[in-house]
Scaffold this motif. Structure first.
Motif, mmCIF file in Angstrom:
data_model
loop_
_atom_site.group_PDB
_atom_site.id
_atom_site.type_symbol
_atom_site.label_atom_id
_atom_site.label_comp_id
_atom_site.label_asym_id
_atom_site.label_seq_id
_atom_site.Cartn_x
_atom_site.Cartn_y
_atom_site.Cartn_z
ATOM 1 N N GLY A 37 3.216 121.584 51.711
ATOM 2 C CA GLY A 37 4.077 120.892 52.664
ATOM 3 C C GLY A 37 4.855 119.741 52.046
ATOM 4 O O GLY A 37 4.503 119.205 50.993
ATOM 5 N N ASP B 147 -1.984 122.974 49.495
ATOM 6 C CA ASP B 147 -0.969 122.622 50.494
ATOM 7 C C ASP B 147 0.395 122.513 49.804
ATOM 8 O O ASP B 147 0.525 121.894 48.752
ATOM 9 C CB ASP B 147 -1.355 121.279 51.119
ATOM 10 C CG ASP B 147 -0.466 120.886 52.293
ATOM 11 O OD1 ASP B 147 0.544 121.559 52.526
ATOM 12 O OD2 ASP B 147 -0.793 119.893 52.961
ATOM 13 N N GLY C 53 9.154 120.135 55.893
ATOM 14 C CA GLY C 53 9.749 121.240 55.143
ATOM 15 C C GLY C 53 10.729 122.074 55.951
ATOM 16 O O GLY C 53 11.813 122.418 55.463
ATOM 17 N N ASP D 120 4.684 117.813 58.330
ATOM 18 C CA ASP D 120 5.427 118.616 57.347
ATOM 19 C C ASP D 120 6.881 118.735 57.799
ATOM 20 O O ASP D 120 7.191 119.340 58.822
ATOM 21 C CB ASP D 120 4.794 120.004 57.239
ATOM 22 C CG ASP D 120 5.449 120.873 56.161
ATOM 23 O OD1 ASP D 120 6.380 120.379 55.480
ATOM 24 O OD2 ASP D 120 5.042 122.037 56.016
ATOM 25 N N ARG E 159 -0.189 115.236 50.273
ATOM 26 C CA ARG E 159 -0.790 116.456 50.827
ATOM 27 C C ARG E 159 -2.281 116.265 51.062
ATOM 28 O O ARG E 159 -2.963 115.636 50.266
ATOM 29 C CB ARG E 159 -0.520 117.633 49.882
ATOM 30 C CG ARG E 159 0.968 117.993 49.852
ATOM 31 C CD ARG E 159 1.317 118.967 48.753
ATOM 32 N NE ARG E 159 2.748 119.301 48.792
ATOM 33 C CZ ARG E 159 3.442 119.765 47.764
ATOM 34 N NH1 ARG E 159 2.838 119.961 46.596
ATOM 35 N NH2 ARG E 159 4.731 120.034 47.900
ATOM 36 N N TYR F 44 5.840 116.089 53.151
ATOM 37 C CA TYR F 44 5.442 115.130 54.180
ATOM 38 C C TYR F 44 6.211 113.809 54.090
ATOM 39 O O TYR F 44 6.008 112.923 54.916
ATOM 40 C CB TYR F 44 3.948 114.871 54.087
ATOM 41 C CG TYR F 44 3.142 116.123 54.332
ATOM 42 C CD1 TYR F 44 2.869 116.552 55.623
ATOM 43 C CD2 TYR F 44 2.697 116.919 53.271
ATOM 44 C CE1 TYR F 44 2.154 117.718 55.875
ATOM 45 C CE2 TYR F 44 1.976 118.089 53.507
ATOM 46 C CZ TYR F 44 1.716 118.483 54.803
ATOM 47 O OH TYR F 44 1.014 119.649 55.036
#
Length: 425
Positions: free
Chosen positions: A130, A128, A102, A100, A123, A132
């Motif tokens: 995140g 989720d 983020g 992740d 994800r 990625y």
């Protein structure tokens, strides 16, 4: 107020500099890249720009065959090794290995606004949120046709809403009139097969959201096997390999051995480069089945990998690649369909694309509107290979006469259930 001598102040400043310096030092990161055309070449130029704008940054680009990404990368990751970033097309299947980023991007809202429809593909769990990685380009499966052969045979090409049966019939007539070895072939790929299967009514998932084979999928298998047995399909593509290995159709198509192939938008550059002026080729809309006229969406993604020891640098580099100007340049120079909402809305010019390539890019871009919901769902499903790989293996067995269509469907279903079971362990 305490007093400081010049020497003490100097020492203090040196101490601050010593503390601040490591923050300016960038860890080296490695990027694994495969290319259908010139994607890694353009990426290499963007990397040089990134390094120039970020003093101390070092990004090493490892250009590898697509087969390496499919077969070797999963093994590396399972062993806790691998690159920091990779360009992958089997996006969901590797999602447990993604990092992740983020916390390391400048503006999460920017990512959600421009990549929101495809971020879920990366994800690993429901709910989720995140980030990625990013889809570098959208792709879509669809057919290419040798227009010159149709003209030589004086047979009109079917229209935009034509069925697979109508295309097969027309292509057979053209092949016969021009003494072309076969009318059609589809890439040896469960992903390519899925579009027509959905068009024939395959729902792909049951009411609980689990992979399931139904009458629609069986109908597509039956049709495809029958076309191989009656000579409509070139047997070499699927029958020429064993197991679930991939084979594309473009090599046979460019040599004039096929009237029509089912491949995808990522082959446009290769078509332009390798066919040249040998004959006129066109992309056509996905043919229809009883339920839809769908191909499969897809694309390649730049994904961050948990094997990295430099998450901050990985996030910063991907944030750079995701900026609108860089995305627009990348898709324009690589002749790809943008997966960035802002870039797609503004439109893309393709200066290096010839007339045929520009027309094909237009056909594929407009064709995304005919993609069935089941196609998006399958592409985003992390265990989609559980269906795609046994489809190739078992349908091939039916094509070469080892098993029947009914047996093939039964075995695909069993293989699929076992693959999901193993993946969930």
């Amino acid at each position: 107020m305490p007093r400081f001598t010049k020497a003490a102040m100097g020492a203090g400043l040196l101490g601050l500099a010593a503390v601040a310096l490591p923050g300016a030092v960038h860890a080296e990161i490695r990027v694994m890249c495969y290319q259908d055309g010139n994607e890694c070449d353009v990426t290499a130029e963007l990397i040089k720009r990134y390094e120039a704008q970020n003093a101390g940054a070092k990004v090493i680009l490892d250009v590898v065959p697509y087969k390496t990404v499919v077969e070797q990368l999963p093994i590396q990751l399972a062993a806790g090794q691998g690159p920091d970033i990779a360009r992958v097309a089997e996006i969901g299947g590797l999602s447990k290995n993604y990092l992740d980023i983020g916390p390391y991007v400048k503006d999460r809202k920017y990512w959600e606004a421009n990549f929101g429809s495809t971020l879920p593909w990366m994800r690993n769990k429901v709910g989720d949120k995140g980030i990625y990685g990013m889809l570098s380009q959208m792709t879509m499966t669809g057919p290419f046709v040798n227009k010159t052969l149709f003209e030589q045979a004086k047979i009109p090409m079917p229209g935009p809403k034509a069925t697979w049966e109508e295309w097969a019939d027309a292509a057979r007539k053209v092949a016969k009139a021009t003494q072309t070895p076969a009318a059609m072939a589809w890439d040896r790929s469960g992903h390519r097969f899925a579009g027509p299967a959905i068009s024939y009514g395959a729902k792909i998932f049951d009411a609980k959201g689990n992979l399931a084979l139904d009458d629609g999928y069986k109908a597509a298998v039956g049709k495809f096997v029958a076309w191989h047995k009656d000579g409509t399909m070139l047997k070499d593509v699927w029958g020429g390999s064993g197991g679930s290995s991939y084979a594309d159709t473009v090599g046979e198509f460019k040599n004039g051995r096929l009237v029509m192939v089912l491949s995808g938008s990522w082959q446009i550059n290769r078509m332009q480069k390798e066919i040249g002026n040998a004959f006129d080729w066109v992309a056509v809309p996905n043919p229809c089945g009883p339920a839809a006229c769908s191909g499969m969406p897809g694309g390649a993604a730049w994904v961050a990998l948990k094997t990295t020891k430099s998450p901050k640098e990985v996030g910063q580099f991907l944030d750079f690649m995701a900026q609108e100007a860089n995305v627009a340049e990348w898709v324009s120079r690589t002749n790809n369909i943008p997966a960035h909402a802002g870039v797609a809305k503004k439109g893309v010019s393709y200066p290096s694309a010839g007339p045929a390539a520009q027309a094909a890019l237009g056909v594929f871009t407009s064709g995304t509107s005919t993609l069935a919901p089941a196609a998006y769902a399958l592409q985003g499903y992390k265990y989609n290979r559980a269906l795609m790989l046994p489809t190739v293996t078992r349908v091939t067995q039916a094509i070469v006469g080892e098993i029947s269509v009914d047996e093939a469907v039964t075995k695909i279903s069993a293989d699929m259930a076992e693959a999901v079971k193993q993946a969930e362990k």
